[in-house]
Design an enzyme around this catalytic site. Structure first.
Site, mmCIF file in Angstrom:
data_model
loop_
_atom_site.group_PDB
_atom_site.id
_atom_site.type_symbol
_atom_site.label_atom_id
_atom_site.label_comp_id
_atom_site.label_asym_id
_atom_site.label_seq_id
_atom_site.Cartn_x
_atom_site.Cartn_y
_atom_site.Cartn_z
ATOM 1 N N HIS A 1 -6.446 -23.798 23.935
ATOM 2 C CA HIS A 1 -5.923 -23.889 22.567
ATOM 3 C C HIS A 1 -5.226 -22.570 22.233
ATOM 4 O O HIS A 1 -5.739 -21.488 22.536
ATOM 5 C CB HIS A 1 -7.033 -24.166 21.564
ATOM 6 C CG HIS A 1 -6.554 -24.227 20.147
ATOM 7 N ND1 HIS A 1 -5.444 -24.946 19.771
ATOM 8 C CD2 HIS A 1 -7.011 -23.629 19.008
ATOM 9 C CE1 HIS A 1 -5.239 -24.810 18.471
ATOM 10 N NE2 HIS A 1 -6.179 -24.015 17.990
ATOM 11 N N TRP B 1 -0.182 -35.897 19.107
ATOM 12 C CA TRP B 1 -0.932 -35.890 20.364
ATOM 13 C C TRP B 1 -1.071 -37.319 20.913
ATOM 14 O O TRP B 1 -1.935 -37.574 21.739
ATOM 15 C CB TRP B 1 -2.319 -35.285 20.147
ATOM 16 C CG TRP B 1 -2.304 -33.798 19.932
ATOM 17 C CD1 TRP B 1 -2.522 -32.836 20.885
ATOM 18 C CD2 TRP B 1 -2.073 -33.105 18.711
ATOM 19 N NE1 TRP B 1 -2.427 -31.584 20.329
ATOM 20 C CE2 TRP B 1 -2.148 -31.715 18.992
ATOM 21 C CE3 TRP B 1 -1.788 -33.501 17.406
ATOM 22 C CZ2 TRP B 1 -1.969 -30.737 18.018
ATOM 23 C CZ3 TRP B 1 -1.605 -32.525 16.432
ATOM 24 C CH2 TRP B 1 -1.697 -31.175 16.742
ATOM 25 N N CYS C 1 -0.273 -27.414 19.962
ATOM 26 C CA CYS C 1 -0.754 -26.093 19.550
ATOM 27 C C CYS C 1 0.159 -24.950 19.962
ATOM 28 O O CYS C 1 0.385 -24.020 19.186
ATOM 29 C CB CYS C 1 -2.186 -25.866 20.052
ATOM 30 S SG CYS C 1 -2.355 -25.648 21.834
ATOM 31 N N ASP D 1 -4.210 -19.540 12.597
ATOM 32 C CA ASP D 1 -3.952 -20.746 13.394
ATOM 33 C C ASP D 1 -3.254 -21.770 12.510
ATOM 34 O O ASP D 1 -3.757 -22.132 11.451
ATOM 35 C CB ASP D 1 -5.288 -21.306 13.907
ATOM 36 C CG ASP D 1 -5.120 -22.391 14.961
ATOM 37 O OD1 ASP D 1 -3.978 -22.868 15.135
ATOM 38 O OD2 ASP D 1 -6.118 -22.763 15.595
ATOM 39 N N TYR E 1 -5.080 -32.595 26.782
ATOM 40 C CA TYR E 1 -5.547 -31.212 26.899
ATOM 41 C C TYR E 1 -6.520 -30.867 25.763
ATOM 42 O O TYR E 1 -7.239 -29.867 25.833
ATOM 43 C CB TYR E 1 -4.367 -30.240 26.919
ATOM 44 C CG TYR E 1 -3.819 -29.846 25.571
ATOM 45 C CD1 TYR E 1 -4.216 -28.662 24.949
ATOM 46 C CD2 TYR E 1 -2.891 -30.646 24.900
ATOM 47 C CE1 TYR E 1 -3.713 -28.302 23.710
ATOM 48 C CE2 TYR E 1 -2.381 -30.292 23.676
ATOM 49 C CZ TYR E 1 -2.799 -29.110 23.074
ATOM 50 O OH TYR E 1 -2.291 -28.760 21.849
#
Length: 845
Positions: free
Chosen positions: A492, A397, A433, A515, A676
């Protein structure tokens, strides 16, 4: 069913994937290795025949080994000795740990040792909490073609010395019919693929007619390097004997003068993976097996069509969407301006099934776990990220993707999984993600588990388990980055899998959250789930796995604090409805989204919602009583329209007075470029505003946000966060609110020339124009279309301001029906440029 043409398999790719050895897989980290299994030291005298015999005769006690999940388990009922018995072997088997090369012993049944004329090789590679016993689908132990059985009385030796003896000449796997019956004909794989608890047939071609009263014919089916009947990795089926079989079933369907047709039904709980099969003729003097033949290998998958399978899903449309659909849409943007990007799941593409099995091999998932959906899903959550164990994807990220591919550049999962397999299980760079969710979706659908991608807009990342997202402001009204530890992701993505939870009460089966984005550690690894969606809705957060974290993602309260110059905190306001504003997934047979928010929680303020929160509080969730908070008489709303990268736009802040008295508001309005994930990159605007609001009235403040103000800070982030905080002069009551907007990228177009038809040439063109006053450099263009074409990538050194590019490619569609072409354009100056085109491919004429 859609038509698919047969294509020649690329042997170099498939053999490379299947042929990966232990040395190519994930390497252990020496500083995080679990306790090494106790082994017997081997000295030089082990080489003597007498010593080997002595060791074989021993019966060591039960061994306890650590499975890397925080508990020691008794995995072996006896220590087995592996000894080199092949020609030229001069020492006992070396079982090497990751950091030493001392000789040690791992044991096997003595009878197996005495009958073997070749050696088996096994490495005890311990890696980051994963225990590798019988954990490779790729490694093989294969029995001898001819195996002597010592008779109780003297008899002529050796099977096959009688000309009338039965022999198996060939095995026909009946590929076309079996694949159609098992809904696996879409898989671009030359081997048979079947589903659990559903019969498939094979034809054994014989040298003479089969006589069930005289002939003893068996099928041996095995998987992995340590096949064991007690562990479900070795299966023996007696053909025509009439003996009852406990798990797998066999059935003689037809006999002729030169063949026998056998029906085989895999156990409903059997291991998922690639099995080897041998036909065995057993006589009084021994066994004669068919030679090792990869053409008779077959894969067994989960069976969502079977009510007895734990992944059964009743609705045909759901199976078509969540198992069979190889194209999807993943949603992003804002909750009131939802955007989407197409994604190539490609679970049927060549090499993908082998790559998915290889992922489990590289992660050293024990074979005994591979028949349980809950275990595979939980393991897969960790295996998709590389944080612990050289998993599939490296998260990034930072904005710097120079050492790999930017997350926004990918078009789907196939390129990622094939790269991972072909490069020896080296983690692929990079992911965020939606990439993690897309690849996990492919992995699980490929194995037969119903799976879908979920997007949660305004998703909380609660670092301390308080179920509160705490935003700390400094005395000027800016977010204090050092004090604010929690974050709110603009969106997400995670996955839901549909399965029966055998470890939970029945009402918590169905959709489960899983996840693979590495956010928090769970039982020693970065993973999350599976956790029941219904349990989250009811506030039953004590059930496994990670229910509390997921509950916080959709239910956290946002609390605004302000610290004075002495470090004392004051609660400004609380927003109980900001988090989990909208939760969506792809609608069946549509590119539009379906709102599933009410699957996760009851309507805000309803009686059921209060009851669910009370249940959660019983399991340790802090109460929602905020005693030091005074409700503001002013509501604040932030609005913006026509948000495009590089364009100026109006921003409106509406103040609504809920009281019967006129009030004056003093507000600080800040604008920031944010990731984000909610993390601030740069602040580009800071304004003080005052407004007078009539009783029960609304007053608006209009501002014009110039592109020149935010563009220098934008880089690869396309999100702008605006925050309004302040108080009313009359009552000194504070208020705070914030809003994140996503800037839309320029368009990219896809066109086709001609009528799409299976087996016919089709021209595809991609066009893009640079709308900015600066050059785009280091541009990557990807074009993808499952069933139509494989992923193609084109690089451009520079696209000048106002210039256009046009890319043309000729392809030959392989699958009929609805297909989607997708393109991405990516460079350091511009991300998130995506486009898609839906086409209808006609069947071959």
């Amino acid at each position: 069913m859609k038509e698919r043409t047969s294509t020649q398999r690329d042997e170099s790719t498939s053999s490379h994937i299947k042929g990966l050895t232990t040395e190519h897989r994930a390497h252990p980290k020496a500083n995080s290795r679990p306790p090494v299994m106790p082994c017997l030291d081997l000295s030089e005298e082990v080489r003597s025949e007498k010593c080997r015999t002595d060791l074989v005769s021993r019966a060591p006690d039960l061994m306890e080994v650590c499975d890397g999940r925080g508990s020691a388990r008794a995995l072996l009922s006896s220590v087995r000795l592996l000894i080199f018995t092949g020609a030229g072997a001069s020492s006992a088997l070396s079982c090497s740990s990751a950091s030493t090369h001392k000789h040690s012993v791992f044991c096997e049944d003595p009878l197996s040792i005495m009958s073997r004329h070749s050696y088996t090789h096994w490495h005890l590679g311990l890696s980051d909490g994963r225990f590798p016993i019988a954990s490779s689908n790729s490694d093989e132990y294969n029995p001898l073609e001819i195996e002597d059985i010592p008779p109780p009385h003297p008899h002529p030796r050796g099977p096959g010395d009688d000309s009338s003896a039965l022999s198996v000449l060939d095995v026909d796997m009946c590929l076309e019919k079996n694949k159609s019956d098992h809904y696996t004909d879409y898989y671009n794989n030359p081997n048979l693929i079947v589903r659990r608890n559903r019969e498939f047939r094979i034809i054994l071609k014989l040298n003479r007619a089969f006589n069930k009263n005289l002939d003893n014919l068996q099928l041996e089916i095995m998987i992995g390097s340590l096949p064991d009947i007690n562990k479900g990795t070795s299966i023996v089926l007696s053909i025509g004997s009439g003996k009852p079989e406990k798990n797998w079933k066999s059935n003689v369907l037809e006999t002729t003068a030169s063949s026998i047709t056998v029906g085989i039904t895999p156990d409903v709980k059997c291991i998922i993976g690639r099995f080897r099969m041998f036909a065995v003729v057993v006589s009084y003097s021994g066994k004669k097996r068919t030679p090792r033949n990869t053409d008779t290998d077959f894969y067994v998958l989960f069976n969502p069509w079977d009510p007895e399978d734990e992944v059964y899903i009743e609705d045909d449309n759901d199976r078509e969407e969540y198992v069979m659909n190889d194209i999807g849409f993943i949603y992003n943007g804002d909750y009131d301006m939802v955007a989407s990007r197409s994604w190539n799941y490609g679970q049927f593409e060549e090499g993908i099934l082998d790559a998915c099995l290889l992922v489990m091999d590289a992660g050293k998932v024990p074979m005994m776990f591979r028949g349980k959906a809950t275990e595979i899903v939980r393991q897969a959550s960790a295996l998709m990220n590389a944080n612990d164990d050289n998993g599939v994807l490296v998260g990034n990220w930072s904005g710097d993707y120079s050492r790999g591919t930017a997350p926004s550049a990918w078009t789907g999962s196939t390129e990622i999984l094939l790269q991972y397999a072909q490069e020896g299980c080296k983690p692929v760079q990079y992911a965020q993600c939606w990439v993690f969710a897309g690849v996990l979706n492919t992995f699980l659908r490929c194995l037969g588990i119903p799976t879908r991608v979920i997007t949660n807009f305004l998703s909380a990342h609660d670092n301390n388990g308080s179920i509160k997202t705490e935003i700390v402001l400094d005395k000027s009204g800016n977010i204090d980055r050092r004090e604010t530890k929690d974050s709110i992701w603009n969106f997400h993505c995670w996955n839901e899998v549909y399965m029966r939870r055998l470890d939970l009460p029945d009402q918590f089966s169905g959709w489960q959250v899983v996840d693979s984005t590495p956010q928090e550690n769970s039982d020693g690894l970065f993973r999350c789930g599976p956790t029941s969606v219904e349990a989250i809705k009811q506030g039953e957060i004590s059930y496994p796995f990670d229910a509390r974290f997921v509950f916080a993602e959709v239910n956290s309260d946002v609390i605004y604090y302000q610290k004075d110059q002495f470090g004392k905190s004051k609660t400004l306001s609380v927003d109980t409805s900001y988090i989990g504003k909208l939760i969506v997934t792809k609608r069946n047979n549509s590119s539009n989204y379906m709102d599933v928010t009410l699957n996760y929680k009851y309507a805000e303020g309803s009686h059921q919602e209060r009851q669910a929160m009370q249940r959660a509080e019983k399991f340790g969730v802090p109460s929602r009583d905020y005693l030091d908070t005074t409700e503001s008489e002013v509501d604040v709303e932030i609005q913006a329209d026509n948000l495009k990268i590089g364009k100026s736009f109006p921003l409106t802040v509406n103040f609504t007075n809920k009281s019967s008295q006129t009030c004056t508001v003093d507000a600080v309005i800040t604008g920031s470029v944010v990731y984000y994930t909610g993390v601030i990159s740069s602040t580009f605007m800071f304004e003080n505003k005052t407004a007078t609001v009539d009783a029960f009235g609304t007053q608006s403040i209009m501002m014009y946000i110039k592109a020149s103000a935010y563009m220098p800070f934008l880089k690869d982030q396309t999100n702008l966060k605006f925050m309004v905080s302040g108080n009313t002069e009359e009552t000194n009551t504070p208020f705070s609110t914030m809003r994140v907007f996503t800037l839309l990228p320029p368009d990219i177009s896809i066109k086709v020339i001609g009528t799409p038809q299976v087996g016919k040439n089709l021209m595809i063109t991609v066009e893009f124009q640079n709308p900015f006053q600066f050059s785009l450099q280091g541009v990557q263009l990807r074009l993808d279309g499952p069933g139509v074409m494989s992923t193609k990538m084109k690089e451009y050194s520079e696209i000048l301001p106002g210039s256009s590019l046009k890319y043309k490619v000729m392809v030959i569609p392989q699958m009929s029906g609805r297909r989607v072409l997708m393109a991405t354009l990516d460079c350091p100056q511009l991300r998130e440029v995506t486009g898609q085109l839906e086409i209808n491919v006609l069947a071959a004429g």
